[in-house]
Design an enzyme around this catalytic site. Structure first.
Site: not given
Ligand SMILES: [Zn+2]
Length: 196
Positions: A8, A151, A48, A106, A46
């Site tokens: 990340d 993470c 989303h 993810k 990451d």
């Molecule tokens: Zn997140």
């Protein structure tokens, strides 16, 4: 075979981002410098959707950095971050990417957060990272990136459980909360993890 997993390194987790980790940008030079020492380099991202349940903004009276129960799992409510397709979700332009063979995304399921690069927090779904590494004969993984206490830690714990010889790159990570990271480091060591 030894792999480096870069977790990340995205604009939102760097100074100026919506969920920035203090001094997070200071680890990028080191991460760039060590990539050539590994047989395989992969990254996580990451990623989303806007209506992700880890965002405080998607809860009535949601307060950032408090914990609530989402679908039976303790969930820290975060500021909106790493929204798919946004600048904040992009890997930092300072991160060298020519050694990175694959990027594993993810946190795409709105119902469950995903700290680890291997599984979501509910262990409902794998990202495919384990299969990728095993197919390439990887036995040892070194983990770096952001943030150390979330993470990076959860990716490292899953790596141990999946049978990899696992180390966290000490100077290649920074925590959101130093005290929390200190406790989690002990847990990682107890499970057989090391630091390089
Ligand atoms: Zn997140």
């Amino acid at each position: 075979m030894k792999a480096l997993v870069i977790v990340d390194i995205q604009n939102d987790f760097l100074p100026g981002g919506s969920l920035s980790v203090d001094f997070g940008d200071e680890i990028i030079d080191l991460i760039n410098g060590i990539q050539s020492r590994y047989n395989i380099v992969v990254a996580t991202q990451d990623w989303h959707p806007l209506d992700h349940q880890s965002f405080a903004s998607n809860h009535v009276d949601g307060v950032v950095f408090t914990t609530t129960l989402v679908n039976g799992i303790d969930q820290v409510l975060w500021p909106d971050h790493c929204v798919q397709g946004s600048y904040g979700a992009e890997l930092s332009s300072k991160l060298k990417q020519h050694h990175i063979q694959a990027v594993f995304r993810k946190g795409m399921d709105i119902r469950v957060d995903s700290y680890s690069g291997f599984f979501d927090n509910g262990r409902l779904r794998s990202t495919g990272l384990d299969g990728f590494l095993k197919e390439q004969g990887v036995r040892e993984v070194h983990i770096c990136g952001l943030a150390a206490d979330f993470c990076v830690f959860y990716t490292a714990m899953d790596a141990l459980e999946l049978g990899y010889k696992t180390a966290i790159v000490s100077k290649g990570t920074k925590p959101i909360d130093k005290d929390m990271y200190r406790n989690k480091k002990e847990l990682f060591i107890q499970q057989g993890g090391t630091f390089v």
